[in-house]
Design an enzyme around this catalytic site. Structure first.
Site, PDB file in Angstrom:
ATOM      1  N   ARG A  44       0.673  -1.226   0.149  1.00 35.71           N
ATOM      2  CA  ARG A  44      -0.013  -0.066   0.092  1.00 35.71           C
ATOM      3  C   ARG A  44       0.818   1.089  -0.087  1.00 35.71           C
ATOM      4  NH1 ARG A  44      -4.533   0.057  -1.346  1.00 35.71           N
ATOM      5  NH2 ARG A  44      -5.235  -1.601  -0.045  1.00 35.71           N
TER       6      ARG A  44
ATOM      7  N   ARG B  39       1.733  -6.553 -10.214  1.00 40.24           N
ATOM      8  CA  ARG B  39       2.273  -5.855  -8.791  1.00 40.24           C
ATOM      9  C   ARG B  39       2.766  -7.132  -7.943  1.00 40.24           C
ATOM     10  NH1 ARG B  39      -2.825  -3.244  -5.778  1.00 40.24           N
ATOM     11  NH2 ARG B  39      -4.487  -5.005  -6.013  1.00 40.24           N
TER      12      ARG B  39
ATOM     13  N   HIS C 153       0.034   3.482 -10.479  1.00 46.89           N
ATOM     14  CA  HIS C 153      -0.756   3.885  -9.432  1.00 46.89           C
ATOM     15  C   HIS C 153      -0.112   4.440  -8.503  1.00 46.89           C
ATOM     16  CE1 HIS C 153      -3.620   3.137  -6.140  1.00 46.89           C
ATOM     17  NE2 HIS C 153      -4.351   2.285  -6.639  1.00 46.89           N
TER      18      HIS C 153
ATOM     19  N   ASP D 289     -13.098   8.281  -6.004  1.00 46.60           N
ATOM     20  CA  ASP D 289     -12.938   7.116  -6.771  1.00 46.60           C
ATOM     21  C   ASP D 289     -13.176   7.307  -8.355  1.00 46.60           C
ATOM     22  OD1 ASP D 289     -11.727   4.781  -7.530  1.00 46.60           O
ATOM     23  OD2 ASP D 289     -12.723   3.533  -6.233  1.00 46.60           O
TER      24      ASP D 289
ATOM     25  N   GLU E  18      -3.522   8.685 -10.869  1.00 49.42           N
ATOM     26  CA  GLU E  18      -2.949   7.359 -11.511  1.00 49.42           C
ATOM     27  C   GLU E  18      -2.726   7.589 -13.119  1.00 49.42           C
ATOM     28  OE1 GLU E  18      -5.218   3.881  -9.936  1.00 49.42           O
ATOM     29  OE2 GLU E  18      -5.404   5.169  -8.185  1.00 49.42           O
TER      30      GLU E  18
HETATM   31  C1  BG6 Z   1      -7.744   2.584  -7.119  1.00 45.28           C
HETATM   32  C2  BG6 Z   1      -9.306   2.251  -7.458  1.00 45.28           C
HETATM   33  O1  BG6 Z   1      -7.172   2.528  -8.395  1.00 45.28           O
HETATM   34  O2  BG6 Z   1      -7.074   1.514  -6.416  1.00 45.28           O
HETATM   35  C3  BG6 Z   1      -9.685   2.004  -6.291  1.00 45.28           C
HETATM   36  O3  BG6 Z   1      -9.882   3.021  -8.365  1.00 45.28           O
HETATM   37  C4  BG6 Z   1      -9.416   0.893  -5.373  1.00 45.28           C
HETATM   38  O4  BG6 Z   1     -11.307   1.585  -6.535  1.00 45.28           O
HETATM   39  C5  BG6 Z   1      -7.919   1.346  -5.162  1.00 45.28           C
HETATM   40  O5  BG6 Z   1      -9.918   0.872  -4.010  1.00 45.28           O
HETATM   41  C6  BG6 Z   1      -6.976   0.434  -4.130  1.00 45.28           C
HETATM   42  O6  BG6 Z   1      -6.966  -0.805  -4.804  1.00 45.28           O
HETATM   43  P1  BG6 Z   1      -6.089  -2.155  -4.108  1.00 45.28           P
HETATM   44  O7  BG6 Z   1      -6.637  -3.356  -4.973  1.00 45.28           O
HETATM   45  O8  BG6 Z   1      -4.791  -1.508  -4.041  1.00 45.28           O
HETATM   46  O9  BG6 Z   1      -6.609  -1.934  -2.640  1.00 45.28           O
END
Ligand code: BG6
Length: 294
Positions: free
Chosen positions: A74, A97, A167, A211, A268
């Site tokens: 994250r 990823r 992202h 979002d 992103e």
């Molecule tokens: C964003 C999405 O790119 O990533 C969201 O638009 C999502 O909907 C977020 O919650 C995080 O995704 P993840 O899979 O890393 O928890």
């Protein structure tokens, strides 16, 4: 240790780039030059941090991020590929990823920036999830600016479609005072409103979960941060969509501490939603982003 030693022998750059066991024991490339410091995990080709010299860190990394084989991290810059968003029972944001990438090249360029090139190819595990042959390469150029280019080549015999994202999680002083410039007049699909198609009026501010997939966005975005007193410019190529995400307070995530949402925003660089890319056999597509402090 043998693996790390071999990486240092093959791709280390004395005083500028070294490989080591990073958080959770995951192999990382650690970069430190007169221009910037940065760290890249080989799992996911995941840029964990980037800090230009004399500046505060530009990327956000969760204090509760998990570092374990096969788990997404994250924060930083996850590479979402070959699909963006959820896909039936195959999980969100693709497999790139979560996979171990290999190091293909490293160099110090004429401007003193570290250039690191990582690659991923198809194997039994990727084919079980997505039955195509491909070559994927991420080139990172790390200096006072950050350049990221993700190249997809179709090495198979049939055409395929991809959606994808760099992202990028940015660190901000206070999400409530942050604005994203450059999207006014663009249409977006709102994931918090069942993908309703709406139009952005003026700059984008934040007051709750956000979002959105912005469509037909070829121009630069700017993150205006009056608290950290800076503007981050995101320029891009090979991308016609931009996703902006902040989960706000209500969304509980094990790898994000309570309240941390206030210090981050994702802007992103994508090919998402209707902006999928089709590649015929032998074709290559490049998705790139250039991040700079204005
Ligand atoms: C964003 C999405 O790119 O990533 C969201 O638009 C999502 O909907 C977020 O919650 C995080 O995704 P993840 O899979 O890393 O928890």
């Amino acid at each position: 240790m043998h693996f790390i030693n071999a990486l240092n022998q093959g791709f280390g750059i004395a005083g500028c780039l070294q490989f080591e066991a990073g958080p959770g024991g995951l192999p990382v490339a650690t970069i430190g030059t007169a221009q910037a410091s940065a760290q890249v995990a080989l799992q996911g080709a995941h840029l964990l941090s980037w800090q230009p010299a004399g500046q505060q860190p530009v990327l956000w990394l969760s204090s509760a991020a998990e570092f374990a084989p096969g788990k997404p991290v994250r924060g930083g810059v996850p590479v979402c590929w070959p699909w963006f968003g959820p896909l039936a029972d195959k999980g969100q944001h693709g497999f790139a990823r979560n996979r171990p990438w290999s190091v293909r090249a490293s160099a110090l360029d004429a401007e003193g920036r570290v250039v690191l090139c990582l690659g991923l190819g198809a194997d039994g595990q990727t084919r079980a999830l997505w039955d195509h042959d491909f070559d994927l390469e991420l080139q990172l150029t790390l200096g006072q600016t950050l350049e990221m280019t993700l190249r997809t080549r179709n090495t198979g015999a049939a055409a395929f479609d991809i959606t994808q994202a760099l992202h990028t999680y940015f660190r901000v002083g206070d999400i409530g005072q942050t604005r994203v410039l450059g999207l006014a007049g663009c249409d977006y699909l709102d994931k918090t409103q069942a993908m309703a198609r709406l139009t952005q009026h003026g700059d984008l501010g934040f007051g709750g979960e956000t979002d959105r997939v912005y469509l037909d966005t070829a121009g630069d975005c700017l993150i205006d941060d009056p608290v950290l007193r800076r503007r981050i410019r995101i320029a891009k190529a090979g991308s016609r969509s931009t996703v902006v995400w902040n989960p706000w307070a209500d969304k509980v995530m094990a790898d994000m501490a309570p309240g941390e949402y206030a210090g981050m925003v994702c802007v992103e660089t994508c090919n998402a939603g209707p902006d999928a890319v089709t590649l015929a056999p032998g074709q290559t597509h490049a998705l790139s982003a250039r991040i700079a402090l204005d």
